[in-house]
Design an enzyme around this catalytic site. Sequence first.
Site, PDB file in Angstrom:
ATOM      1  N   SER A  38       0.825  -1.211   0.000  1.00 32.39           N
ATOM      2  CA  SER A  38       0.000   0.000   0.000  1.00 32.39           C
ATOM      3  C   SER A  38       0.858   1.259   0.000  1.00 32.39           C
ATOM      4  CB  SER A  38      -0.915   0.025   1.230  1.00 32.39           C
ATOM      5  OG  SER A  38      -1.772  -1.087   1.235  1.00 32.39           O
TER       6      SER A  38
HETATM    7  N1  SAM Z   1      -1.004  -4.803   4.119  1.00 30.03           N
HETATM    8  C1  SAM Z   1      -0.211  -5.080   2.945  1.00 30.03           C
HETATM    9  C2  SAM Z   1       1.167  -4.554   3.024  1.00 30.03           C
HETATM   10  O1  SAM Z   1       1.537  -3.919   4.019  1.00 30.03           O
HETATM   11  O2  SAM Z   1       1.920  -4.803   2.084  1.00 30.03           O
HETATM   12  C3  SAM Z   1      -0.865  -4.598   1.665  1.00 30.03           C
HETATM   13  C4  SAM Z   1      -1.920  -5.470   1.282  1.00 30.03           C
HETATM   14  S1  SAM Z   1      -2.409  -5.542  -0.387  1.00 30.03           S
HETATM   15  C5  SAM Z   1      -2.982  -3.919  -0.709  1.00 30.03           C
HETATM   16  C6  SAM Z   1      -3.891  -6.525  -0.093  1.00 30.03           C
HETATM   17  C7  SAM Z   1      -3.600  -7.924   0.345  1.00 30.03           C
HETATM   18  O3  SAM Z   1      -4.838  -8.528   0.757  1.00 30.03           O
HETATM   19  C8  SAM Z   1      -3.057  -8.812  -0.748  1.00 30.03           C
HETATM   20  O4  SAM Z   1      -1.859  -9.399  -0.320  1.00 30.03           O
HETATM   21  C9  SAM Z   1      -4.150  -9.851  -0.970  1.00 30.03           C
HETATM   22  O5  SAM Z   1      -3.648 -11.128  -1.352  1.00 30.03           O
HETATM   23  C10 SAM Z   1      -4.800  -9.883   0.404  1.00 30.03           C
HETATM   24  N2  SAM Z   1      -6.173 -10.400   0.458  1.00 30.03           N
HETATM   25  C11 SAM Z   1      -7.189 -10.230  -0.405  1.00 30.03           C
HETATM   26  N3  SAM Z   1      -8.297 -10.851   0.033  1.00 30.03           N
HETATM   27  C12 SAM Z   1      -7.972 -11.451   1.202  1.00 30.03           C
HETATM   28  C13 SAM Z   1      -8.679 -12.257   2.145  1.00 30.03           C
HETATM   29  N4  SAM Z   1      -9.964 -12.596   1.971  1.00 30.03           N
HETATM   30  N5  SAM Z   1      -8.014 -12.680   3.247  1.00 30.03           N
HETATM   31  C14 SAM Z   1      -6.704 -12.362   3.462  1.00 30.03           C
HETATM   32  N6  SAM Z   1      -5.986 -11.611   2.598  1.00 30.03           N
HETATM   33  C15 SAM Z   1      -6.610 -11.152   1.491  1.00 30.03           C
END
Ligand code: SAM
Length: 224
Positions: free
Chosen positions: A73
């Site tokens: 992000s």
């Molecule tokens: N917090 C992260 C970081 O600091 O890098 C950024 C996250 S990225 C914007 C969104 C993440 O959410 C992705 O890695 C994606 O695989 C995960 N994601 C999407 N749906 C999800 C779910 N139902 N449960 C857990 N993770 C999920």
Amino acid sequence: MRFLHRNRMFEDNYRQRGLRNKLVKTLEKKGISDPNVLKAIGKVPRHVFFETALLDHAYQDKAFPIGEGQTISQPYTVAFQTEKLEIKPGDKVLEIGTGSGYQACILLELGAKVYTIEYNKKLYDRTKVLLPKLGYSPYFFHGDGSKGLPAKAPYNKIIVTAGAPVVPKSLTDQLADNGILIIPVGNRDKQVMLRITKKKDQLITEEFENFAFVPLLGKEGWGS
Ligand code: SAM
């Protein structure tokens, strides 16, 4: 300071620390004011989460690809969500969407006890190995975080780092009394940031600005 990551030695040198201080000033100008959040951003080495080809972009206030179609992000977004959570040392925090692990490091710097869950197995495997090498040890889980993590509930704070179509009921159910959920809700391209505070089973919702996150997958998200 030096880190070993995927067999490459990473340095946190004078230049990177300078760029990080600049990033902190940029975030302050954009309205982030919690000194502890700014201090955490100034401490966590964001460049360690980047592929070699993208290293020069690590301290720009931008989201960047981390593989698997996912992103780390934007620093402003990380700081904004963290600030709105009003983390106190010892808070039990659930993060949904571990991704690179950067957000989890920021939460740990604030003294939270962090449970982080990731849906994508490759990212889960990668981050689970990287973070302890950097000195950060949240509890890692692999699975569908749209349903929360009931086994470890309740949580003082829950942060969702992917865009949801609606507020998953499982998440508000897993909030402790006086707990706070921060979650972007909207369509696949644009979401409004919501902060939901639980007060004796009553949910108080506040609405903030718009953001653009990758979709929250899973049962209480957009599906798999
Ligand atoms: N917090 C992260 C970081 O600091 O890098 C950024 C996250 S990225 C914007 C969104 C993440 O959410 C992705 O890695 C994606 O695989 C995960 N994601 C999407 N749906 C999800 C779910 N139902 N449960 C857990 N993770 C999920």
